[in-house]
Design an enzyme around this catalytic site. Sequence first.
Site, PDB file in Angstrom:
ATOM      1  N   GLY A 109      -4.772  43.773  44.922  1.00  0.00           N
ATOM      2  CA  GLY A 109      -5.932  43.600  45.814  1.00  0.00           C
ATOM      3  C   GLY A 109      -7.079  44.479  45.364  1.00  0.00           C
ATOM      4  O   GLY A 109      -7.523  44.377  44.224  1.00  0.00           O
ATOM      5  N   GLY A 110      -7.536  45.355  46.245  1.00  0.00           N
ATOM      6  CA  GLY A 110      -8.672  46.209  45.902  1.00  0.00           C
ATOM      7  C   GLY A 110      -9.932  45.388  45.681  1.00  0.00           C
ATOM      8  O   GLY A 110      -9.997  44.195  45.996  1.00  0.00           O
ATOM      9  N   ALA A 120     -11.409  44.358  42.870  1.00  0.00           N
ATOM     10  CA  ALA A 120     -11.296  43.274  41.893  1.00  0.00           C
ATOM     11  C   ALA A 120     -10.544  42.077  42.472  1.00  0.00           C
ATOM     12  O   ALA A 120     -10.995  40.928  42.348  1.00  0.00           O
ATOM     13  CB  ALA A 120     -10.597  43.785  40.635  1.00  0.00           C
ATOM     14  N   ILE A 146       0.830  50.748  47.569  1.00  0.00           N
ATOM     15  CA  ILE A 146       0.141  51.116  46.329  1.00  0.00           C
ATOM     16  C   ILE A 146      -1.333  51.335  46.642  1.00  0.00           C
ATOM     17  O   ILE A 146      -2.060  50.393  46.952  1.00  0.00           O
ATOM     18  CB  ILE A 146       0.292  50.010  45.256  1.00  0.00           C
ATOM     19  CG1 ILE A 146       1.776  49.791  44.927  1.00  0.00           C
ATOM     20  CG2 ILE A 146      -0.493  50.376  43.993  1.00  0.00           C
ATOM     21  CD1 ILE A 146       2.023  48.674  43.939  1.00  0.00           C
ATOM     22  N   LYS A 179     -30.051  51.417  47.031  1.00  0.00           N
ATOM     23  CA  LYS A 179     -30.094  52.193  45.784  1.00  0.00           C
ATOM     24  C   LYS A 179     -31.202  51.640  44.889  1.00  0.00           C
ATOM     25  O   LYS A 179     -31.201  50.455  44.555  1.00  0.00           O
ATOM     26  CB  LYS A 179     -28.738  52.094  45.085  1.00  0.00           C
ATOM     27  CG  LYS A 179     -28.690  52.737  43.715  1.00  0.00           C
ATOM     28  CD  LYS A 179     -27.321  52.524  43.071  1.00  0.00           C
ATOM     29  CE  LYS A 179     -27.331  53.009  41.622  1.00  0.00           C
ATOM     30  NZ  LYS A 179     -26.059  52.732  40.933  1.00  0.00           N
ATOM     31  N   GLU A 192     -23.246  54.291  34.819  1.00  0.00           N
ATOM     32  CA  GLU A 192     -24.312  53.364  35.161  1.00  0.00           C
ATOM     33  C   GLU A 192     -23.840  52.307  36.167  1.00  0.00           C
ATOM     34  O   GLU A 192     -24.412  51.219  36.265  1.00  0.00           O
ATOM     35  CB  GLU A 192     -24.859  52.687  33.908  1.00  0.00           C
ATOM     36  CG  GLU A 192     -25.756  53.598  33.049  1.00  0.00           C
ATOM     37  CD  GLU A 192     -27.164  53.771  33.631  1.00  0.00           C
ATOM     38  OE1 GLU A 192     -27.478  53.114  34.640  1.00  0.00           O
ATOM     39  OE2 GLU A 192     -27.943  54.565  33.060  1.00  0.00           O
ATOM     40  N   THR A 194     -21.322  50.188  36.432  1.00  0.00           N
ATOM     41  CA  THR A 194     -21.103  48.855  35.884  1.00  0.00           C
ATOM     42  C   THR A 194     -19.724  48.269  36.192  1.00  0.00           C
ATOM     43  O   THR A 194     -19.452  47.130  35.806  1.00  0.00           O
ATOM     44  CB  THR A 194     -21.290  48.885  34.357  1.00  0.00           C
ATOM     45  OG1 THR A 194     -20.521  49.964  33.798  1.00  0.00           O
ATOM     46  CG2 THR A 194     -22.746  49.100  33.998  1.00  0.00           C
ATOM     47  N   GLU A 204     -27.428  40.326  27.543  1.00  0.00           N
ATOM     48  CA  GLU A 204     -27.191  41.756  27.714  1.00  0.00           C
ATOM     49  C   GLU A 204     -27.543  42.172  29.140  1.00  0.00           C
ATOM     50  O   GLU A 204     -28.528  41.683  29.702  1.00  0.00           O
ATOM     51  CB  GLU A 204     -28.045  42.542  26.718  1.00  0.00           C
ATOM     52  CG  GLU A 204     -27.812  44.040  26.753  1.00  0.00           C
ATOM     53  CD  GLU A 204     -28.611  44.769  25.671  1.00  0.00           C
ATOM     54  OE1 GLU A 204     -28.168  45.815  25.233  1.00  0.00           O
ATOM     55  OE2 GLU A 204     -29.674  44.257  25.272  1.00  0.00           O
TER      56      GLU A 204
END
Length: 501
Positions: free
Chosen positions: A13-14, A16, A42, A78, A336, A338, A429
């Site tokens: 899970g989490g 991602a 976990i 942000k 950064e 990401t 990019e």
Amino acid sequence: MTDSIKRIVIAGGGTAGWMAAGLLSQTLGKNLDIKLVESDDIPTVGVGEATIPPLMTFHKMLDIDEREFLAEVNGTFKLGISFENWREKDHKYIHSFGYAGKDCWACSFLHFWLAGKAKGIDYPYGDYCAELLASHKNKFAVLPNGRMNYAYHMDAGRYAAFLRRRSEKLGVERVEGKIEKVNLNPDNGEIQSLTLASGKQVDGDFFIDCTGFRGLLIEQSLNAGFEDWSHWLPCDRALAVQTESVGEPIPYTRSIAHDAGWQWRIPLQNRVGNGLVYSSRYMSDEQARETLLGNLEGEPITDPKPIQFRTGTRRKHWVKNCLALGLSSGFLEPLESTSIHLIQRSLVRFVQLFPASGQMVQSDIDEFNQQTKLEVERIRDFIILHYKVTERDDTPFWRYCKNMEIPAPLRQRIDLFSDSARVFKIENELFGEESWIQVMMGQGITPKAYHPMADVMTEKELADFLKKLRQSTEQLVAKLPSHQAFIDYYCKMPMAQAANG
């Protein structure tokens, strides 16, 4: 290969796992059976609490209401990242999400700014960028037509829970349990099922590995391989701790360099996320703990959480019928912000390359791996830039970073900018010209020359041009409310939620 994909199993899970469940259920869910396996026993790493602007695109795909989302995750806004002590001690600059001035087709605004500086018009580059100026003045607002570029600070645990509720409403089934075994098809080597500690078996046609650093499926079962980048990015450990807020949240992340690494400070509505990323070769765990706890602003509300990692990437992110996401796909330190972006990009790329007619073909897999490899390497180079271009040589860690060899494409970009102030964005990019300009100048590179087009204007014309841009930036920022006032108006979290942390 698997004949068709009807059943997708997300292992872990989490952030991602639930981002995967959210996007797949929203886009392809009507034609898929989606299960997510996770264990309450976990814990998730959960330090990805700062984001970058493309996350808004992901949220539009999921039809997420921004106000609802921010109130749920104790979110703040942000506008960039403040890099402190990176170039040298007591120096700081902000890498903002904005654009300075106005470019022309032949060269960027930077060349006109350099021409003005050569003629004595010496105002900071940031005075021409609304996001950067607003950061300094602690102001913010969501403006019409995307006139202000921004991202979010958020509680990662609450974000996963937010996405889980939405995904389950769209039909995703959560299966509680710890994965004990990954079962492969003996004929083709693909993953066939997962066996849980309870004995339950979860079958699938395609598997998404979100099991974290261990890469239970992609590495331990399918041997994807790992490319180590620790010689360019020597930090290998982190400590994370939450503290009480001591003031109004600022609209940017702070990244504060120390003797052998750096510290993050991420302000949420009700608390602050803190952490220290460091190299165990140059700093002991005990020194790291003392450094982190000695540089906090508020009282800790959690114990420091240690995290060990190896910087690098899987040689292949998609192998047979398995895709790696998040920490199972590799790790780049969060300098950064990401981490969540790479999850988002891999998911979007996977949906774009989702097997036609449900049947996997090797050309799709190869295309996915090639695009992912290039994208991760470009982000890697941008992060290395922060370490390599520094005037610091006061500790063994900074002497190593300053003198280390770097990838050839990054060397070329630094040389090009140093010689002629030129920067070009490579196709697909993440970081554009403005990001490279702000960080390279912030780290101390002053270009030796600028484009002759900037000298076409007379000195008075150039002075008027720059003055007009500065004034318009100042006027825009002057009208903005304070960051706290806008949060209170737009997305303040409920009182009960604030009390529960």
